[in-house]
Design a protein around this motif. Structure first.
Motif, mmCIF file in Angstrom:
data_model
loop_
_atom_site.group_PDB
_atom_site.id
_atom_site.type_symbol
_atom_site.label_atom_id
_atom_site.label_comp_id
_atom_site.label_asym_id
_atom_site.label_seq_id
_atom_site.Cartn_x
_atom_site.Cartn_y
_atom_site.Cartn_z
ATOM 1 N N GLU A 26 9.002 7.184 6.282
ATOM 2 C CA GLU A 26 8.278 8.148 5.439
ATOM 3 C C GLU A 26 7.473 9.023 6.393
ATOM 4 O O GLU A 26 6.491 8.573 6.976
ATOM 5 N N TRP A 27 7.886 10.272 6.555
ATOM 6 C CA TRP A 27 7.312 11.107 7.605
ATOM 7 C C TRP A 27 5.816 11.335 7.438
ATOM 8 O O TRP A 27 5.058 11.299 8.411
ATOM 9 N N GLU B 218 3.601 9.373 6.089
ATOM 10 C CA GLU B 218 2.908 8.145 6.486
ATOM 11 C C GLU B 218 2.972 7.963 7.997
ATOM 12 O O GLU B 218 1.992 7.554 8.632
ATOM 13 N N TYR B 219 4.125 8.272 8.591
ATOM 14 C CA TYR B 219 4.291 8.100 10.033
ATOM 15 C C TYR B 219 3.276 8.941 10.798
ATOM 16 O O TYR B 219 2.644 8.464 11.749
#
Length: 282
Positions: free
Chosen positions: A93-94, A96-97
Motif C-alpha cells: 500500500e503505497w 502506508e509505505y
C-alpha cells in the motif's frame, strides 16, 4: 484439500499474442475455459499459490482468489517466476509505505534450498528482486529442506534427478495425497511417497503427435527427450497406482482447444485436462 487451477497454460499463454490459428482465435473470442493463463495452482486450505507466471495477477482476479499468504516455487524458469512482481500488488500500500508502515503479514515465500538459490539470482540492476521485496517487508523467504506444514497440510519436496533445481510437490492431509509436477519433471522422481496418490497433476507433456497447423512431431524430434508423451504419462500413472491424473501446462502449440480436450477425456477414463478456474477437492 481444495485446489484451483489459476492457470493451466504453458510457456506461452493461450491465446498467443498476434496468433490467428484456430485455437487462439477461439480463445480470444470465448475467453475462459478456452483461454489459458500461465501455469499456476492455488490451495485454498493454506492460501497458498504455486508459481507466479507473467499473467498471475490476471489469473488471480479471474479465479476470484481472496487471499494469498504463501507462495511456493517449483523452479526458476521465467514462465513460472516472472510474475513475482505480484508480491507488490498483493501486499504493498503505497500511502502506508511512504508513512513508514510496513505490511503486518508478509507473504511467506517457500522453495527448496537449491531452487531458492536460483530465485535469488533473478535481479534488476539494483540487486535480487526477492531482496527488494523482503527489504520492503512484503515477503519473508523460507528455504525448505524436505517438507513444510501449513494449516495441517504437509507439503513434501521431491527433487527431480537432473542438472537443474526442480521440485515435485506432494500435498498430504487427512490421509489424502495430491502430487503436483507442473514442469521439467523428466525423469520423474523415484519415491514410494508417490505411490497410490489420489491425484497426479502433471505438465511437461505433449498431447498427440499432430500439433498446431497440422505439424507432425517427428520420431526424432528433440521435444521427445524433454517432454512426456501422453502414453508415457499413462504408463507413469499406472505404474504409481494413481487414482486420477490431470494434465496441466497445456501449450497452444499442441493445436487443441478446450472442446478437443473434452473429447479426449471421454476416451481416457481417469485422465482429465486442466483449464483455468478448474477446482478439485482431494
Amino acid at each position: 484439500m481444495k485446489f484451483t487451477f489459476t492457470g493451466s497454460g504453458g510457456c506461452v499463454c493461450t491465446p498467443k499474442p498476434l496468433c490467428q490459428c484456430r485455437v487462439c482465435v477461439q480463445a480470444r473470442t470465448k475467453g475462459r475455459p478456452y483461454a489459458r493463463c500461465g501455469c499456476s495452482l492455488y490451495l485454498e486450505d493454506c492460501a497458498l499459490l504455486v508459481d507466479t507466471p507473467e499473467d498471475i495477477a490476471i489469473a488471480l482476479n479471474s479465479a476470484d482468489i481472496k487471499a494469498v499468504d504463501n507462495i511456493l516455487y517449483s523452479h526458476w524458469d521465467p514462465d513460472h517466476t516472472m510474475g513475482m512482481r505480484v508480491m507488490e500488488q498483493l501486499r504493498l500500500e503505497w500511502l502506508e509505505y511512504y508513512s513508514g508502515v510496513k505490511p503486518a503479514s508478509p507473504i511467506i515465500v517457500y522453495a527448496a534450498s537449491e531452487v531458492m538459490k536460483d530465485l535469488n539470482g533473478i535481479r534488476s540492476k539494483y540487486g535480487p528482486m526477492l531482496d527488494y521485496y523482503e527489504h520492503m517487508g512484503l515477503i519473508r523467504r523460507q528455504p525448505a529442506a524436505d517438507s513444510i506444514v501449513i494449516n495441517d497440510v504437509k507439503i513434501i519436496f521431491l527433487p527431480v534427478p537432473k542438472n537443474k533445481a526442480v521440485s515435485v510437490f506432494v500435498f498430504e492431509s487427512e490421509g489424502k495425497k495430491l502430487v503436483y509436477a507442473p514442469c521439467d519433471c523428466m525423469p520423474f522422481p523415484d519415491n514410494d511417497l508417490l505411490r497410490g496418490a489420489d491425484c497426479l497433476v502433471i505438465g511437461n507433456t505433449f498431447i498427440g503427435d499432430t500439433l498446431k497447423n497440422g505439424e507432425v512431431l517427428a520420431a526424432d524430434h528433440p521435444l521427445r527427450d524433454e517432454l512426456y508423451s501422453l502414453d508415457q504419462v499413462l504408463e507413469l500413472s499406472n505404474r504409481l497406482g494413481i487414482k486420477q491424473t490431470i494434465i496441466t501446462h497445456i501449450e497452444e502449440t499442441w493445436g487443441k482447444s478446450y472442446d478437443d480436450y473434452i473429447e479426449l477425456e471421454k476416451k481416457m477414463g481417469n485422465v482429465r485436462f486442466a483449464f483455468d478456474g478448474m477446482e478439485i477437492n482431494v
